[in-house]
Design an enzyme around this catalytic site. Structure first.
Site, short mmCIF file in Angstrom:
data_model
loop_
_atom_site.label_atom_id
_atom_site.label_comp_id
_atom_site.label_asym_id
_atom_site.label_seq_id
_atom_site.Cartn_x
_atom_site.Cartn_y
_atom_site.Cartn_z
CG ASP A 1 3.08 35.78 11.99
OD1 ASP A 1 2.77 36.89 11.54
OD2 ASP A 1 2.24 34.96 12.42
CG ASP B 1 6.64 42.53 8.41
OD1 ASP B 1 5.49 42.81 8.05
OD2 ASP B 1 6.89 41.85 9.42
CG HIS C 1 4.59 39.22 7.83
ND1 HIS C 1 5.08 39.81 8.98
CD2 HIS C 1 3.84 38.16 8.24
CE1 HIS C 1 4.64 39.14 10.03
NE2 HIS C 1 3.88 38.14 9.61
#
Length: 295
Positions: free
Chosen positions: A118, A245, A275
């Site tokens: 991320d 994701d 995710h």
């Protein structure tokens, strides 16, 4: 800038998080990090995204420590036990990179193995490009380094709008939606702990809008310059993406094409994870890392 500090009592008795807090000072802000394991062991750096914090790595740290590693896991400014500038305008992509680069130079590890996901990837890959000699190996899970020249998934546009405009920002609920495994109340409480009220949420609110989604974004050219370095990075570079994701799906293929170090090394797909694959399958990720590191 005005900054808030989450009271220590918010972090008392968190489930599965027995680690000793450590602190550094960056631009008059207190940055929290974990430093676990053998101080002379190979260094593993774990960088989280948003709205998570180092708690995300609580199941990965013990097996890496058991393998003889020194594990560093900072909380980005605005998250976890780190200080939280109070205005959305206090945050920029470049400022986040500069904060983490300052911290890294203070700690001054070498031979670093990076795992990033991320926003940990958006920042972590910039660190690698800034100081490639410091890094020995990279693992990227559900992340990348966008320049604004790519197509933006609809799921990300919705997330960006929600973060900017929603009257509520329920961190625990967001973490539940972005994972596959059932989340206990204790775990949900731990993810929400850094944000006792809405005043503390500026950093989390700011992040999605800082992702470059147009070619002329302020971060686009610095990221292109970083890619110029990464295209020459020939140390082991692994992708470790989940199968669930919608935001980062497919970015692993681009990373493997563009980074020389991705050729001839093992990559993996983490099945049954969303995710935040570290929350869903942290032990499996740590096992994959240990196999590649030979420990």
């Amino acid at each position: 800038m005005d900054a808030l500090r989450t009271p220590d009592e918010c972090f008392a008795g968190l489930s599965g998080y027995p680690f000793q807090p450590r602190y550094a000072t960056i631009d008059d802000l207190r940055l929290h990090y974990l430093d676990e394991g053998d101080p002379d062991g190979p260094v593993v750096l774990l960088l989280h995204g948003e709205p998570s914090w180092s708690y995300l790595y609580r199941t990965m740290i013990p097996p890496l420590v058991d393998a003889g590693c020194r594990v560093l896991a900072p909380d980005l400014i605005g998250f976890g036990r780190s200080d939280k500038p109070a205005a959305v305008a206090d945050y920029s992509y470049q400022r986040h990179v500069d904060w983490m680069l300052d911290w890294l130079r203070q700690i001054d590890p070498d031979g670093v193995t990076l795992f990033c996901q991320d926003w940990g990837s958006l920042i972590g890959l910039r660190l690698v490009a800034a100081e490639p000699d410091r890094f020995a190996r990279v693992f990227v899970g559900n992340g990348g380094l966008p320049t604004g020249d790519e197509r933006v998934p609809a799921a990300f546009r919705l997330w960006r709008a929600f973060a900017l405009y929603s009257p509520i920002f329920p961190v625990a609920g967001i973490m539940r939606v972005a994972t596959r495994a059932p989340m206990s109340k204790a775990t949900a409480r731990a993810y929400a702990a850094p944000f006792p009220d809405k005043r503390y949420l500026a950093g989390a609110r700011a992040f999605p809008a800082l992702v470059p989604i147009t070619p002329d974004d302020p971060a686009s050219e610095p990221n292109r310059e970083a890619w110029a370095v990464l295209r020459g990075f020939d140390k082991p570079f692994h992708t470790c993406f989940s199968d669930g994701d919608p935001i980062t799906r497919g970015l692993d293929r681009g990373l493997r094409r563009r980074v020389p170090g991705a050729e001839g090394v093992e990559h993996t797909t983490i099945e049954g994870a969303g995710h935040f694959l570290q929350e869903d399958k942290g032990r499996e990720i740590a096992a994959f890392m240990r196999r590649q590191m030979g420990c």
